[in-house]
Write a protein that holds these residues in place. Structure first.
Motif, mmCIF file in Angstrom:
data_model
loop_
_atom_site.group_PDB
_atom_site.id
_atom_site.type_symbol
_atom_site.label_atom_id
_atom_site.label_comp_id
_atom_site.label_asym_id
_atom_site.label_seq_id
_atom_site.Cartn_x
_atom_site.Cartn_y
_atom_site.Cartn_z
ATOM 1 N N VAL A 319 42.736 38.442 30.531
ATOM 2 C CA VAL A 319 41.373 38.790 31.025
ATOM 3 C C VAL A 319 40.765 37.562 31.725
ATOM 4 O O VAL A 319 40.973 36.461 31.077
ATOM 5 C CB VAL A 319 40.472 39.235 29.798
ATOM 6 C CG1 VAL A 319 39.042 39.489 30.237
ATOM 7 C CG2 VAL A 319 41.282 40.558 29.300
ATOM 8 N N VAL A 320 40.340 37.757 32.903
ATOM 9 C CA VAL A 320 39.794 36.632 33.744
ATOM 10 C C VAL A 320 38.304 36.736 34.098
ATOM 11 O O VAL A 320 37.797 37.807 34.456
ATOM 12 C CB VAL A 320 40.826 36.554 34.954
ATOM 13 C CG1 VAL A 320 40.233 35.132 35.910
ATOM 14 C CG2 VAL A 320 42.246 36.395 34.807
ATOM 15 N N ARG A 321 37.674 35.621 33.763
ATOM 16 C CA ARG A 321 36.220 35.649 34.097
ATOM 17 C C ARG A 321 35.957 34.475 35.216
ATOM 18 O O ARG A 321 36.166 33.249 34.746
ATOM 19 C CB ARG A 321 35.450 35.473 32.840
ATOM 20 C CG ARG A 321 33.920 35.586 33.324
ATOM 21 C CD ARG A 321 32.948 35.899 32.156
ATOM 22 N NE ARG A 321 31.703 36.010 32.505
ATOM 23 C CZ ARG A 321 31.035 37.125 32.802
ATOM 24 N NH1 ARG A 321 31.885 38.026 32.773
ATOM 25 N NH2 ARG A 321 29.715 37.217 33.045
ATOM 26 N N THR A 332 42.750 35.986 46.547
ATOM 27 C CA THR A 332 43.983 36.327 45.794
ATOM 28 C C THR A 332 44.697 35.451 44.648
ATOM 29 O O THR A 332 44.552 34.174 44.933
ATOM 30 C CB THR A 332 45.241 36.598 46.735
ATOM 31 O OG1 THR A 332 44.854 37.631 47.813
ATOM 32 C CG2 THR A 332 46.624 37.137 45.999
ATOM 33 N N VAL A 333 44.749 35.972 43.411
ATOM 34 C CA VAL A 333 45.004 35.068 42.286
ATOM 35 C C VAL A 333 46.339 35.270 42.077
ATOM 36 O O VAL A 333 46.977 36.297 41.670
ATOM 37 C CB VAL A 333 44.114 35.527 40.960
ATOM 38 C CG1 VAL A 333 44.512 34.359 39.881
ATOM 39 C CG2 VAL A 333 42.492 35.354 41.385
ATOM 40 N N GLN A 334 47.100 34.026 41.972
ATOM 41 C CA GLN A 334 48.370 34.049 41.526
ATOM 42 C C GLN A 334 48.488 33.979 40.190
ATOM 43 O O GLN A 334 47.986 32.834 39.561
ATOM 44 C CB GLN A 334 49.245 32.858 42.285
ATOM 45 C CG GLN A 334 48.897 32.686 43.958
ATOM 46 C CD GLN A 334 49.779 33.938 44.634
ATOM 47 O OE1 GLN A 334 50.675 34.512 44.147
ATOM 48 N NE2 GLN A 334 48.878 34.531 45.601
ATOM 49 N N VAL A 335 49.538 34.830 39.598
ATOM 50 C CA VAL A 335 49.488 34.851 38.012
ATOM 51 C C VAL A 335 51.156 34.327 37.653
ATOM 52 O O VAL A 335 51.916 35.112 38.207
ATOM 53 C CB VAL A 335 49.119 36.196 37.424
ATOM 54 C CG1 VAL A 335 49.362 36.156 36.078
ATOM 55 C CG2 VAL A 335 47.774 36.443 37.942
ATOM 56 N N ALA A 361 40.603 38.984 43.155
ATOM 57 C CA ALA A 361 39.345 38.971 42.135
ATOM 58 C C ALA A 361 38.203 38.228 42.963
ATOM 59 O O ALA A 361 38.412 37.508 43.637
ATOM 60 C CB ALA A 361 39.715 38.239 40.875
ATOM 61 N N GLY A 362 37.007 38.581 42.341
ATOM 62 C CA GLY A 362 35.874 38.243 42.800
ATOM 63 C C GLY A 362 35.137 37.482 41.571
ATOM 64 O O GLY A 362 35.508 37.450 40.534
#
Length: 918
Positions: A319-321, A332-335, A361-362
């Motif tokens: 869970v990302v905030r 674009t978020v690299q995980v 994500a924004g």
């Protein structure tokens, strides 16, 4: 220009064609004002105001409208005493540079600024008070009035207050103005900031309620119209949205009062010199600009691996905030998920991740795509967000605790006890099937809990009966060590595998049927009643000693049987006297609830334990000596005769109260003895006059049958309850006063009414005054009724058995005292009877008694030489058969009764009909 809200009319100073008091001020060269009639404007240019008359004559206090066609705002004159304005005068706008009043005095620029502020702020209304105050203030600045001529106090207090407010505000808020723009420093794209704008007057004050137009580049929400408000400051919240260049802001304050008003002068004919000049409000605007650099946004990222712990094959997300990014931004978020590692501390982010993914994500909260984890161990998330022109990217640390995931094997334990029913001294084991270890080696802890009193009492808390362990090298079937059970009760196994970094902990439930055995008990009961001898109303309890249950719980039924008339008749059949129960929590001594026995007889306890799957049944024998009590009734009888005094021929009964029987039935034998001529003669040794019985159901009160007492004399009751095996015999005493009733005698004291020898006379002897049984206490010896001349000796008297009358002395000069009544000084009635007359001897001792009166005094002397005085409370004549019973009472008030004969005399019977009573 827009007008301030309209209000009431008032007066502003202007005049023409009027007689003016002496004043040191200029006047028009032509006094013939074409617009003035009787001092009033006839040219139709009056605006908001009114006329008033004061020491300078009639005046118009107000503004003018319509004299200058192109002017929409109100105009005010600046030349006192000059012609009223008219639109025919050809008004033209003129410069205020070097403006002088009609006296030739130059008006300073400061006054022009004050004047225009007043016109702009206060003079554009339809409110009379404001327009009047504005006009007065304008003339005050022009200095064209005589002393007191433009004094606002001369108009009204309201005008004076408004005039003062105009004067104060003009000095604070008049121009020239400058616009001050405060731009915050350190602007960051996407981060809200606040800009403030002020309009500053020439006096350095922030001017309130000024409309300001803001034009900006690069600030979302910044451009638009605002007002400085009551504080003089307009604050605008905005968000910088462009990090590529500077933020530029221009603030323009609109609708400000100019530094001088517009002035109009008449240009036609004589009006060019004699007409009033007019002024109106002039507006201006001021602007100011500011710029500031905008830095890229520095985002912050918080993350939470969810869930933190899962089983092999489960799915994990992060869970990302994201905060601090401008609105509308996305990336674009690299995980990367690194692992597995043996411990949490061993996690690193070097090497090839176990899994990678990405998503867009924004700002705000988002969730990474789910990742399925098939290997046990520890994992850690690391996220990378690239930079954009407006936002600086970042990589999350490696690896905070909230970003770690623990993946564990989930073992399963299935168990079965070797015996589910057994006996004391046997042994049990537990078969344990372990699965789901995924090749891991674990230690299995085994516990045997018990003994418990029942299956529903198993809690597996405290200390176990036995504990052990074994090693499980992967999935398989294992058996615990044998355990010997010596105490009856319920036992249950429970197994557990402790949690580790790679294995989830597991524990079997407490009290599963497959894990439980019962060691059967063989109960026995030994009992003891609390008292072998009791009375009705006593409480019985039984002490039961239970053995052979071990730790088992059993419900013990209790019965109390009885009452039985004999010990041999106890059968414990039918319905018991009482039933109860108690819970035996294992071996021990138990006390039954108390039971009150109310009826005499034999009672016996019997206890029973019904058989169950945990123990055999048992029942005590009926009528055991240790379980039996004899309840014996010891009754007591308290009685009271229905009437203490009755007339011969009437009936009496006895009120009988019995206690001590409880609810035991009994028969009461009742005897009535009598009549006796004196109390001293009463005895119960001979044959009773009447006998009978009364049945009772136990304690209570009953009435005996009524019995007629035919003759005068004393009668007494005696009661008896015969003894039985369960009742103690009892009998009331003889001749108790509460058991004795008097059949009242007649009183015969006239002419031939002489007593004949009878039993009472024979027993009394020749001198009744010496009779030792006469009365209680000192006996009376002499009575004196002085007013009636009565003086007589007193002798004791009983009842003449033959005639049923009081045995009054034969000597008519003597008086008889009923010795079984009260003695003087004691409670009750003292009865003295004397003859009224004699056929042979004439008047007797009480001949004059019928003449007694209420309030008379009577004295009685007693054998102890004391004299007692009585007051007469009544004199009455009654039939001889209706004498008041109170005369014979030995209780109640202390009274004296004097009795003789009276009423008509019956020659046939030789009797007077009545008795006279004092």
């Amino acid at each position: 220009m827009r007008l301030v809200r309209p209000v009431l009319l008032f007066l502003v100073l202007a005049f023409a064609g009027m007689i003016t008091p002496a004043a040191q001020a200029a006047e028009p060269p032509n006094q013939n004002d074409p617009c003035s009639t009787a001092g009033r404007n006839t040219c139709g240019t009056n605006g908001v105001g009114r006329y008033t008359d004061y020491r300078y004559g009639i005046r118009w206090f107000g503004d003018y409208r319509g004299a200058v066609p192109e002017e929409t705002d109100p105009t005010f004159c600046i030349d006192l005493r000059f012609w009223y304005p008219s639109k025919k005068f050809g008004y033209k706008e003129r410069s205020t540079d070097g403006l002088k009043n009609k006296d030739g005095k130059r008006i300073p620029e400061t006054r022009l600024r004050y004047m225009n502020y007043a016109l702009w702020k206060y003079g554009r209304t339809k409110e009379v008070t404001r327009q009047a105050a504005t006009m007065l203030y304008v003339h005050h600045l022009m200095g064209d009035g005589a002393p007191g001529e433009v004094d606002p106090a001369a108009v009204s207090p309201a005008v004076k207050r408004t005039f003062d407010a105009i004067s104060r505000d003009a000095k604070r808020y008049a121009g020239p103005y400058r616009v001050k723009v405060d731009m915050p420093t350190g602007l960051v794209a996407g981060t809200e900031a606040k800009l403030s704008v002020q309009v500053i007057s020439a006096a350095g004050e922030a001017v309130p309620d000024v409309p300001v137009r803001i034009d900006a580049r690069g600030g979302a929400g910044l451009s638009g119209d605002v007002r400085t408000g009551s504080t003089g400051t307009a604050t605008v919240a905005f968000t910088p949205d462009d990090a590529a260049g500077d933020l530029s802001v221009t603030a323009t304050a609109q609708g400000l009062a100019a530094e001088a008003p517009k002035m109009y002068a008449p240009t036609r004919g004589a009006a060019a010199r004699s007409g009033q000049r007019l002024v109106s409000a002039a507006a201006t605007a001021r602007s100011s600009s500011a710029t500031a650099a905008v830095e890229p946004a520095q985002i912050a990222v918080t993350t939470q691996a969810t869930p933190n712990t899962l089983a092999v094959g489960g799915q994990s997300i992060d869970v990302v905030r994201i905060t601090g990014a401008p609105a509308g931004w996305s990336q674009t978020v690299q995980v990367a998920l690194h692992g597995p590692f043996p411990t949490q501390a061993a996690i690193t982010c070097s090497g090839t991740p176990e899994a990678t993914t990405s998503y867009v994500a924004g700002p705000g909260e988002s969730r990474t795509p789910a990742i399925t984890l098939t290997k046990p161990g520890w994992y850690g998330y690391q996220l990378t967000i690239p930079s954009t022109p407006n936002v600086t990217g970042l990589t999350t640390p490696c690896v905070p605790a909230e970003e770690t995931v623990q993946v564990q094997s989930q073992p399963l334990i299935v168990t079965q006890i070797s015996e589910q029913v057994t006996t004391p001294g046997s042994s049990v084991t537990d078969k344990v099937i372990v699965s789901g270890l995924n090749g891991a080696t674990v230690t299995v802890e085994a516990e045997l809990w018990g003994p418990y009193p029942a299956a529903d009492a198993m809690t597996c808390t405290g200390a176990p009966f036995w504990k052990g362990s074994f090693t499980a090298n992967g999935d398989g079937t294992y058996t615990t060590d044998p355990v010997k059970l010596t105490v009856a009760g319920y036992y249950t196994y429970r197994e557990a595998i402790a949690a580790s970094d790679t294995v989830k902990g597991v524990q079997t439930p407490c009290g599963e049927a497959a894990e439980t055995t019962v060691v059967r008990g063989t109960p026995q009961i030994v009992t003891q009643i609390n008292n072998a001898s009791t009375a009705p109303g006593s409480q019985l309890q039984d002490t039961a000693v239970v053995t052979g249950l071990g730790a088992l719980r059993a419900e013990v039924g209790v019965e109390l049987w009885g009452p039985y008339p004999t010990r041999e008749s106890m059968t414990c059949a039918g319905a018991p006297f009482w039933t109860g129960k108690f819970t035996a929590n294992g071996d021990g001594s138990y006390l039954t609830d108390p039971v009150t026995v109310t009826t005499a007889g034999y009672y016996t306890y019997r206890e029973r334990i019904l058989p169950s799957g945990a123990f055999a049944g048992v029942e005590t024998a009926c009528g055991e000596a240790t379980e039996t009590t004899l309840t014996t009734a010891a009754p007591k009888i308290v009685t009271e005769v229905s009437d203490q005094v009755v007339a011969p021929g009437t009936s009496i009964s006895d009120r009988i109260t019995v206690t001590g029987l409880g609810t035991t039935p009994a028969t009461i034998e009742v005897q009535l003895f009598g009549p006796f001529m004196t109390r001293a003669e009463i005895s119960c040794g001979g044959r009773p006059r009447w006998t009978g019985t009364v049945d009772v159901a136990g304690d209570g009160t009953v009435e005996s049958p009524e019995v007629t007492v035919p003759r005068a004399g004393f009668y007494t009751y005696r009661e008896r309850i015969a003894g039985t095996g369960t009742i103690t015999e009892t009998q009331t005493p003889c001749a108790e006063e509460s058991e004795t009733s008097l059949a009242a005698p007649l009183i015969l004291t006239g002419r031939t009414e002489k007593p004949r020898p009878g039993k009472a006379v024979a027993r009394r002897g020749a001198e009744p005054e010496d009779d030792a049984r006469a009365g209680s206490g000192p006996r009376p010896t002499r009575v004196m009724y002085q007013r009636l001349g009565i003086r007589a000796e007193i002798r004791a008297a009983g009842i003449d058995e033959r005639h049923g009358a009081l045995d009054v002395p034969k000597d008519i000069d003597r008086v008889g005292w009923w010795k079984d009544g009260a003695a003087p000084g004691g409670d009750g009635s003292v009865l003295l009877a004397g003859h009224v007359d004699s056929k042979k001897r004439g008047a007797g001792a009480f001949y004059a008694l019928k003449s007694g009166k209420r309030g008379d005094r009577v004295t009685v002397t007693t054998s102890d030489n004391k004299t007692r005085t009585y007051r007469v409370t009544g004199v009455r004549t009654v039939n001889k058969d209706s004498l008041p019973q109170a005369m014979f009472s030995r209780s109640g008030e202390k009274r004296l009764y004097l009795v003789t004969c009276g009423g008509p005399f019956n020659t046939r019977t030789g009797h007077y009909r009545d008795n006279v009573i004092v």
